[in-house]
Design a protein around this motif. Structure first.
Motif, short mmCIF file in Angstrom:
data_model
loop_
_atom_site.label_atom_id
_atom_site.label_comp_id
_atom_site.label_asym_id
_atom_site.label_seq_id
_atom_site.Cartn_x
_atom_site.Cartn_y
_atom_site.Cartn_z
N MET A 58 0.72 -1.08 -0.21
CA MET A 58 0.13 -0.35 0.16
C MET A 58 0.83 0.82 -0.04
O MET A 58 2.13 1.24 0.32
CB MET A 58 -0.77 0.04 1.36
N ILE A 59 0.51 1.93 -0.96
CA ILE A 59 1.15 3.83 -0.74
C ILE A 59 0.61 4.49 0.21
O ILE A 59 -0.30 4.77 0.10
CB ILE A 59 0.86 4.19 -2.06
N ASP A 60 1.89 5.00 1.01
CA ASP A 60 0.91 6.20 1.96
C ASP A 60 0.66 7.06 1.40
O ASP A 60 0.97 7.47 -0.05
CB ASP A 60 2.29 6.27 3.24
N PRO A 61 0.20 8.09 2.41
CA PRO A 61 -0.02 9.20 1.63
C PRO A 61 0.64 10.46 0.78
O PRO A 61 0.46 11.32 -0.42
CB PRO A 61 -1.34 10.54 2.63
N VAL A 62 2.08 10.40 1.58
CA VAL A 62 3.11 11.32 1.43
C VAL A 62 3.49 10.93 0.02
O VAL A 62 4.19 11.86 -0.68
CB VAL A 62 4.01 11.93 2.11
N GLU A 63 3.77 9.10 -0.38
CA GLU A 63 4.30 8.46 -1.75
C GLU A 63 2.94 9.19 -2.52
O GLU A 63 3.99 9.10 -4.06
CB GLU A 63 4.31 7.25 -1.03
N LEU A 64 1.74 9.43 -1.70
CA LEU A 64 0.94 9.41 -2.71
C LEU A 64 1.19 10.86 -3.98
O LEU A 64 1.25 10.84 -5.00
CB LEU A 64 -0.62 8.58 -2.99
N ARG A 65 1.08 11.19 -2.39
CA ARG A 65 0.85 13.26 -3.61
C ARG A 65 2.95 12.99 -4.33
O ARG A 65 2.29 13.82 -4.95
CB ARG A 65 1.37 13.55 -1.89
N ARG A 66 3.20 12.85 -3.75
CA ARG A 66 4.79 12.73 -4.88
C ARG A 66 4.86 11.80 -6.20
O ARG A 66 5.30 12.73 -7.04
CB ARG A 66 6.09 11.94 -4.09
N LEU A 67 4.04 10.55 -6.02
CA LEU A 67 3.72 10.56 -7.34
C LEU A 67 2.89 11.31 -8.31
O LEU A 67 3.36 11.56 -9.26
CB LEU A 67 3.05 9.10 -7.44
N ARG A 68 1.95 11.32 -7.57
CA ARG A 68 0.71 12.89 -8.93
C ARG A 68 1.70 14.15 -8.86
O ARG A 68 1.50 14.69 -9.99
CB ARG A 68 -0.27 13.68 -7.17
N GLU A 69 3.03 14.78 -8.44
CA GLU A 69 3.26 15.92 -8.40
C GLU A 69 4.50 15.27 -9.82
O GLU A 69 4.88 16.67 -10.66
CB GLU A 69 4.08 16.36 -7.24
N GLN A 70 4.90 13.93 -9.94
CA GLN A 70 5.77 13.83 -10.46
C GLN A 70 4.69 13.58 -11.82
O GLN A 70 5.24 14.34 -12.88
CB GLN A 70 6.52 12.52 -10.16
N ALA A 71 3.81 13.21 -11.66
CA ALA A 71 2.94 13.31 -13.30
C ALA A 71 2.62 14.46 -13.77
O ALA A 71 2.28 14.02 -14.70
CB ALA A 71 1.58 12.11 -12.60
N GLU A 72 1.92 15.03 -12.74
CA GLU A 72 1.43 16.25 -13.55
C GLU A 72 2.85 16.91 -14.37
O GLU A 72 2.79 18.26 -15.32
CB GLU A 72 1.26 17.53 -12.05
N ARG A 74 5.62 15.57 -15.82
CA ARG A 74 5.64 15.12 -16.73
C ARG A 74 5.24 15.08 -18.11
O ARG A 74 5.64 15.91 -18.88
CB ARG A 74 5.75 13.43 -16.71
N LYS A 75 3.98 15.46 -17.24
CA LYS A 75 2.16 16.03 -18.68
C LYS A 75 2.49 17.15 -18.57
O LYS A 75 2.42 17.38 -20.32
CB LYS A 75 1.10 15.57 -17.82
N LEU A 76 3.33 18.02 -17.91
CA LEU A 76 3.50 19.55 -18.75
C LEU A 76 4.31 19.97 -19.26
O LEU A 76 4.68 19.99 -20.68
CB LEU A 76 3.69 20.30 -16.91
N ALA A 77 5.70 18.91 -19.04
CA ALA A 77 7.02 18.84 -19.87
C ALA A 77 6.70 17.89 -21.28
O ALA A 77 6.93 18.98 -22.46
CB ALA A 77 7.84 17.84 -19.35
N ALA A 78 5.47 17.44 -21.41
CA ALA A 78 5.22 16.84 -22.77
C ALA A 78 4.18 17.61 -23.58
O ALA A 78 4.61 18.00 -24.63
CB ALA A 78 4.01 15.93 -22.34
N GLN A 79 3.62 18.77 -22.99
CA GLN A 79 2.98 19.56 -23.23
C GLN A 79 3.54 20.57 -24.09
O GLN A 79 3.45 21.11 -24.88
CB GLN A 79 1.53 20.27 -22.60
N GLN A 80 4.19 20.89 -23.26
CA GLN A 80 5.54 21.98 -23.31
C GLN A 80 6.43 21.82 -24.80
O GLN A 80 6.97 22.38 -25.68
CB GLN A 80 6.97 22.82 -22.35
N GLN A 81 6.67 20.33 -24.56
CA GLN A 81 7.64 19.25 -26.03
C GLN A 81 6.84 20.16 -27.23
O GLN A 81 6.90 19.98 -28.27
CB GLN A 81 8.09 18.33 -25.49
N GLN A 82 6.30 19.76 -26.98
CA GLN A 82 5.00 19.66 -28.61
C GLN A 82 4.40 21.18 -28.78
O GLN A 82 3.88 20.93 -30.23
CB GLN A 82 3.25 18.79 -27.56
N SER A 83 4.39 21.90 -28.21
CA SER A 83 3.75 23.05 -28.33
C SER A 83 5.34 24.11 -28.66
O SER A 83 5.30 24.85 -29.63
CB SER A 83 3.13 24.48 -26.91
#
Length: 89
Positions: A58-72, A74-83
């Motif tokens: 099971m993932i604790d809330p701190v680790e889950l928040r860190r994973l969400r921040e990393q996903a965001e 990566r998503k922002l970097a992918a959008q900037q790379q496409q534009s």
């Protein structure tokens, strides 16, 4: 272990059915019922334990928040790379 209780219950029933002493029959029937109850509880415990989730995975809330921040990020970097925009530091 719970299968041993089933064997003991069957043996106690066999003794109860083949004895001529009333007190021994009553005692064996009581033991047989107790062994059957123990077998049922053991079987239930083994099956419920096999279906439970692994708590170490099971993932604790701190680790889950860190994973969400990393996903965001990566998503922002992918959008900037496409534009074609330069990444913001």
């Amino acid at each position: 272990m719970h299968w041993l209780l089933l064997g003991l219950a069957v043996a106690a029933f066999a003794v109860a059915f083949n004895t001529t002493a009333t007190w021994l029959m009553a005692l064996c029937l009581i033991f047989a019922l107790l062994f059957l109850l123990g077998w049922i509880l053991g079987l239930y415990s083994a099956r419920a334990g096999a279906r439970s989730r692994d708590e170490t995975a099971m993932i604790d809330p701190v680790e889950l928040r860190r994973l969400r921040e990393q996903a965001e990020a990566r998503k922002l970097a992918a959008q900037q790379q496409q534009s074609g925009e330069p990444p913001v530091a």
